[in-house]
Design an enzyme around this catalytic site. Structure first.
Site, PDB file in Angstrom:
ATOM      1  N   HIS A  48       0.841  -1.188   0.000  1.00  0.00           N
ATOM      2  CA  HIS A  48       0.000   0.000   0.000  1.00  0.00           C
ATOM      3  C   HIS A  48       0.887   1.252   0.000  1.00  0.00           C
ATOM      4  O   HIS A  48       2.108   1.178   0.118  1.00  0.00           O
ATOM      5  CB  HIS A  48      -0.920   0.002   1.219  1.00  0.00           C
ATOM      6  CG  HIS A  48      -1.967  -1.069   1.173  1.00  0.00           C
ATOM      7  ND1 HIS A  48      -2.949  -1.203   2.123  1.00  0.00           N
ATOM      8  CD2 HIS A  48      -2.188  -2.067   0.275  1.00  0.00           C
ATOM      9  CE1 HIS A  48      -3.732  -2.230   1.823  1.00  0.00           C
ATOM     10  NE2 HIS A  48      -3.282  -2.765   0.710  1.00  0.00           N
ATOM     11  N   GLU A  50       1.448   3.678   2.141  1.00  0.00           N
ATOM     12  CA  GLU A  50       2.277   3.966   3.306  1.00  0.00           C
ATOM     13  C   GLU A  50       3.525   3.090   3.335  1.00  0.00           C
ATOM     14  O   GLU A  50       4.617   3.562   3.678  1.00  0.00           O
ATOM     15  CB  GLU A  50       1.453   3.744   4.591  1.00  0.00           C
ATOM     16  CG  GLU A  50       0.235   4.638   4.703  1.00  0.00           C
ATOM     17  CD  GLU A  50      -1.030   4.029   4.122  1.00  0.00           C
ATOM     18  OE1 GLU A  50      -2.120   4.346   4.612  1.00  0.00           O
ATOM     19  OE2 GLU A  50      -0.925   3.219   3.159  1.00  0.00           O
ATOM     20  N   CYS A  76      -4.938   1.454   6.607  1.00  0.00           N
ATOM     21  CA  CYS A  76      -5.734   0.256   6.884  1.00  0.00           C
ATOM     22  C   CYS A  76      -5.338  -0.352   8.227  1.00  0.00           C
ATOM     23  O   CYS A  76      -4.225  -0.172   8.713  1.00  0.00           O
ATOM     24  CB  CYS A  76      -5.592  -0.758   5.760  1.00  0.00           C
ATOM     25  SG  CYS A  76      -3.949  -1.465   5.585  1.00  0.00           S
ATOM     26  N   TRP A 171     -16.041   7.073 -37.703  1.00  0.00           N
ATOM     27  CA  TRP A 171     -15.960   7.590 -36.335  1.00  0.00           C
ATOM     28  C   TRP A 171     -16.682   8.926 -36.286  1.00  0.00           C
ATOM     29  O   TRP A 171     -16.461   9.780 -37.156  1.00  0.00           O
ATOM     30  CB  TRP A 171     -14.515   7.760 -35.892  1.00  0.00           C
ATOM     31  CG  TRP A 171     -13.748   6.474 -35.920  1.00  0.00           C
ATOM     32  CD1 TRP A 171     -12.870   6.064 -36.855  1.00  0.00           C
ATOM     33  CD2 TRP A 171     -13.790   5.437 -34.931  1.00  0.00           C
ATOM     34  NE1 TRP A 171     -12.346   4.839 -36.526  1.00  0.00           N
ATOM     35  CE2 TRP A 171     -12.905   4.431 -35.342  1.00  0.00           C
ATOM     36  CE3 TRP A 171     -14.492   5.264 -33.740  1.00  0.00           C
ATOM     37  CZ2 TRP A 171     -12.704   3.267 -34.595  1.00  0.00           C
ATOM     38  CZ3 TRP A 171     -14.278   4.120 -33.006  1.00  0.00           C
ATOM     39  CH2 TRP A 171     -13.381   3.137 -33.440  1.00  0.00           C
ATOM     40  N   ASP A 201     -21.232  -4.407 -34.254  1.00  0.00           N
ATOM     41  CA  ASP A 201     -19.912  -3.813 -34.479  1.00  0.00           C
ATOM     42  C   ASP A 201     -18.754  -4.792 -34.342  1.00  0.00           C
ATOM     43  O   ASP A 201     -17.640  -4.493 -34.763  1.00  0.00           O
ATOM     44  CB  ASP A 201     -19.689  -2.651 -33.504  1.00  0.00           C
ATOM     45  CG  ASP A 201     -20.691  -1.524 -33.681  1.00  0.00           C
ATOM     46  OD1 ASP A 201     -21.264  -1.423 -34.786  1.00  0.00           O
ATOM     47  OD2 ASP A 201     -20.908  -0.764 -32.721  1.00  0.00           O
ATOM     48  N   ARG A 208      -6.408   0.362 -26.091  1.00  0.00           N
ATOM     49  CA  ARG A 208      -5.312   0.356 -27.067  1.00  0.00           C
ATOM     50  C   ARG A 208      -4.655   1.729 -27.210  1.00  0.00           C
ATOM     51  O   ARG A 208      -3.504   1.809 -27.602  1.00  0.00           O
ATOM     52  CB  ARG A 208      -5.843  -0.058 -28.452  1.00  0.00           C
ATOM     53  CG  ARG A 208      -6.474  -1.426 -28.501  1.00  0.00           C
ATOM     54  CD  ARG A 208      -6.925  -1.796 -29.902  1.00  0.00           C
ATOM     55  NE  ARG A 208      -7.834  -0.825 -30.487  1.00  0.00           N
ATOM     56  CZ  ARG A 208      -9.141  -0.753 -30.207  1.00  0.00           C
ATOM     57  NH1 ARG A 208      -9.666  -1.594 -29.334  1.00  0.00           N
ATOM     58  NH2 ARG A 208      -9.900   0.152 -30.784  1.00  0.00           N
ATOM     59  N   LEU A 298     -29.730  -0.638 -24.470  1.00  0.00           N
ATOM     60  CA  LEU A 298     -29.219  -1.008 -23.156  1.00  0.00           C
ATOM     61  C   LEU A 298     -28.963   0.232 -22.315  1.00  0.00           C
ATOM     62  O   LEU A 298     -29.225   0.247 -21.105  1.00  0.00           O
ATOM     63  CB  LEU A 298     -27.942  -1.842 -23.296  1.00  0.00           C
ATOM     64  CG  LEU A 298     -27.287  -2.311 -21.993  1.00  0.00           C
ATOM     65  CD1 LEU A 298     -28.276  -3.045 -21.099  1.00  0.00           C
ATOM     66  CD2 LEU A 298     -26.076  -3.189 -22.291  1.00  0.00           C
TER      67      LEU A 298
END
Length: 365
Positions: A48, A50, A76, A171, A201, A208, A298
């Site tokens: 982490h 720290e 933590c 595009w 599609d 990328r 959707l």
């Protein structure tokens, strides 16, 4: 100044820490005049922020006894894949901790601060809180709501069309906007799309055009298990593919599992995928931010069910006329039935505009 630097370090952890939060730490001499060490959270299972800062101090030959640690989230206090950071700070002799926020994880939730104070460490909470929270909205969402922060990405013309009537969409926006969109993909815990987009599609839906430490898992909402086993989405090496279905079709399921996909059945009463249950399941898989790139149908379903937190919209300076819109809702009878949003930011990216807009009250967790 020091908490601002800790936030800069935390941003370097974007895209590498899932499912852990993005945290930065700066250790400063007790008199505040010298930076002794810096660090940010590493990939899950590794150190982490720290611990990275304490290692940095040791590598530089700096004694941190009596120093102040500036950290963007509560250290933590539990044993997970790594030991408690609060104990490491105490053992190192840190005299003061300045933290932006308490950790919403029930395994921490103030216990880190309590242990620090019990050991005589001075604790201050609050500096940089808003920025630290924004950086970890997905983590807060998963800890408090049990589901990821849902960000819906849309690329559209100025008149709100995401494709021509015949489905052509590549595009609409320019190269700079596409690269920026991939940077948002890279920071997500998972990407989500629908079977309509897959069939129309045949996208890879990977990262990328931006640096990435790992390819985020791809989630496909596919009620009838129509995903072709030779779909391009399977051509991304090492990336998990999680398909959610409503219908139980063993032959199709086995073909998809042979391609490495995980198939989960979550039907709703209407014979489609239960989208609310899907989000809860993704929360259980450790997904903090869910990046949605789907079609208007959707998109509309997610919005109607109240499951969208934020819109990431790229608007191109062109008009397309009648085509496919952003979300399939309405028609509305009155203006007050409209979905209200709040603009978070509007910025120019190349020739296009990037708009971030949220559903009101979504950060109240």
């Amino acid at each position: 100044m020091h908490i601002a630097r800790a936030l800069e370090l935390a941003r370097l952890a974007i895209g590498i820490t899932e499912p852990n939060p993005r945290v930065g730490c700066v250790i400063v001499s007790g008199d505040g005049t010298r930076v002794l060490a810096e660090g940010h959270t590493q990939p899950a299972g590794q150190a982490h922020a720290e611990i990275m800062a304490l290692r940095d101090a040791a590598a530089r030959g700096h004694d941190v006894r009596g120093a102040t640690a500036y950290v963007t989230l509560e250290p933590c206090a539990h044993h997970g894949r790594t030991g408690p950071c609060c104990d490491a700070l105490i053992a190192a002799g840190i005299d003061r901790v300045v933290a932006s926020l308490a950790d919403p994880n029930p395994l921490v939730a103030g216990q880190g601060f309590a242990r620090l104070r019990a050991a005589g460490v001075s604790v201050e909470i609050g500096p940089g809180a808003e920025a630290a929270r924004e950086l970890n909205l997905g983590f807060f969402s998963r800890m408090v709501r049990g589901q990821p922060w849902v960000r819906m990405k849309i690329a559209a013309s100025l008149d709100g069309q995401t494709a021509l009537a015949n489905g052509a969409s590549q595009w609409i926006t320019g190269e700079a906007a596409r690269a920026d969109g991939h940077a948002w993909r890279a920071r997500a815990g998972a990407l989500l799309t629908g079977i309509g987009t897959v069939l129309q599609d045949n996208p890879r839906l990977d990262v990328r055009l931006a640096p990435v430490g790992r390819q985020p898992p791809l989630v496909v909402v596919d009620s009838r298990l129509q995903t072709p086993p030779d779909a391009a989405l399977f051509d991304v090496p090492g990336r998990p593919v999680w398909i959610y279905a409503a219908a139980d079709q063993p032959p199709a399921q086995e073909r998809l599992r042979a391609r490495g996909a995980t198939v989960t059945h979550l039907p709703d009463a209407g014979g489609k995928v239960d989208l609310a249950a899907l989000l809860k399941d993704l929360g259980g898989r450790g997904v903090n931010e869910l990046h949605v790139e789907a079609g208007f149908k959707l998109n509309g379903s997610l919005l109607r069910e109240g499951l969208v937190d934020e819109f990431l919209v790229y608007l191109a300076p062109r008009l397309l006329g009648p085509g496919q819109g952003m979300v399939n809702i309405g028609p509305l009878a009155q203006l007050d039935e409209a979905v209200a949003l709040e603009f978070s930011s509007v910025e120019r990216v190349g020739a296009d505009l990037r708009v971030l807009a949220r559903l009101p009250g979504r950060t109240a967790f």
